[in-house]
Motif scaffolding. Structure first.
Motif, PDB file in Angstrom:
ATOM      1  N   UNK A 151       0.780  -1.166   0.116  1.00  0.00           N
ATOM      2  CA  UNK A 151      -0.094   0.035  -0.066  1.00  0.00           C
ATOM      3  C   UNK A 151       0.943   1.217   0.108  1.00  0.00           C
ATOM      4  N   UNK A 152       0.235   2.363  -0.236  1.00  0.00           N
ATOM      5  CA  UNK A 152       0.999   3.514  -0.550  1.00  0.00           C
ATOM      6  C   UNK A 152       1.268   3.989   0.828  1.00  0.00           C
ATOM      7  N   UNK A 153       2.011   5.051   1.171  1.00  0.00           N
ATOM      8  CA  UNK A 153       2.009   5.593   2.511  1.00  0.00           C
ATOM      9  C   UNK A 153       0.989   6.675   2.880  1.00  0.00           C
ATOM     10  N   UNK A 154      -0.129   5.805   3.181  1.00  0.00           N
ATOM     11  CA  UNK A 154      -1.158   6.641   3.722  1.00  0.00           C
ATOM     12  C   UNK A 154      -1.528   6.448   5.219  1.00  0.00           C
ATOM     13  N   UNK A 155      -2.290   7.061   5.725  1.00  0.00           N
ATOM     14  CA  UNK A 155      -2.437   7.136   7.208  1.00  0.00           C
ATOM     15  C   UNK A 155      -3.361   6.055   7.523  1.00  0.00           C
TER      16      UNK A 155
END
Length: 201
Positions: A151-155
C-alpha cells in the motif's frame, strides 16, 4: 469472519443458550417488544435462570452485545493472510452483495440495538468499543500493507475510519431501505483500494 451468526448451532453453555434465546426473541419482537419473559419463551432451561443472572432486559442485552463483540474478534480473518487479501476478506464480508435470511435478521437485530445508543450511554459505550475493534483491525492491515510496500504511504487510521463509516452506513441501509446497492458499493470500494491504497508497481 464467520459466514453465519454464532446462533446457528446448538449452544455449548448456559450463557450461549441465553444468548441464542435473546437473539431469537429480539429477531421476533424487536427491541420495543422484547421482555425477559419473551426471551424465556426461547430458552429451554428454567426461566428463573434468566431472572437470576439479569435484573432487566437492557442488562441482558448489553451482555448479549459483549458476547457478540467477542465472537466478532474470534471470527476475524486469519492474520497470516497478506495485507491485500486480508483487507479484501474483511470488506467482502462486511459488504457482501446479498445476505442469507439468517444473517439479514441478525443484522436487523444489531441495527435496532445500535439505535439505543442515541439515548443510552451504556449502548453508546459498547458500540464505541465495537467500532474501535473494527477500526483497529483495518488500520493494522493497512499498516502492514504500507510497511510491506503493498500500500501507499497513507495514514492507516484515516483509511480505517473512512471504511468503518462506509460499512456502518451500508449495514444500516441494507436493513432499513427497500433496495440497497451493496454490491455496487463494494465495487466502488475496490476502485478506492486500487486508486488510493495500492502502491504503484
Amino acid at each position: 469472519m464467520a459466514d453465519a451468526h454464532p446462533f446457528s448451532g446448538e449452544p455449548a453453555t448456559t450463557r450461549e443458550a441465553i444468548m441464542q434465546a435473546t437473539f431469537h426473541a429480539l429477531r421476533e419482537h424487536g427491541y420495543a417488544g422484547l421482555t425477559i419473559q419473551r426471551i424465556g419463551d426461547h430458552f429451554e432451561k428454567s426461566k428463573s435462570l434468566l431472572y437470576h443472572h439479569y435484573d432487566s432486559k437492557d442488562e441482558l442485552l448489553l451482555d448479549f452485545l459483549e458476547f457478540m463483540l467477542a465472537e466478532f474478534e474470534q471470527a476475524a480473518p486469519d492474520d497470516d493472510l497478506p495485507p491485500r487479501e486480508h483487507l479484501d476478506a474483511v470488506l467482502d464480508h462486511a459488504l457482501a452483495a446479498k445476505l442469507p435470511d439468517d444473517q439479514r435478521e441478525f443484522t436487523e437485530a444489531m441495527v435496532e440495538l445500535r439505535a439505543q445508543a442515541a439515548h443510552d450511554d451504556r449502548y453508546r459505550d459498547h458500540f464505541t468499543r465495537s467500532d474501535e475493534t473494527f477500526r483497529e483491525e483495518v488500520a493494522s492491515i493497512v499498516r502492514d500493507g504500507v510497511n510491506a510496500g503493498v500500500f501507499r504511504d497513507v495514514d492507516p487510521d484515516d483509511v480505517a475510519s473512512f471504511l468503518l463509516t462506509l460499512v456502518n452506513g451500508a449495514m444500516n441501509q441494507r436493513v432499513t431501505a427497500e433496495e440497497t446497492q451493496t454490491g455496487d458499493v463494494r465495487e466502488e470500494v475496490e476502485a478506492y483500494v486500487q486508486s488510493r491504497l495500492l502502491a504503484d508497481e
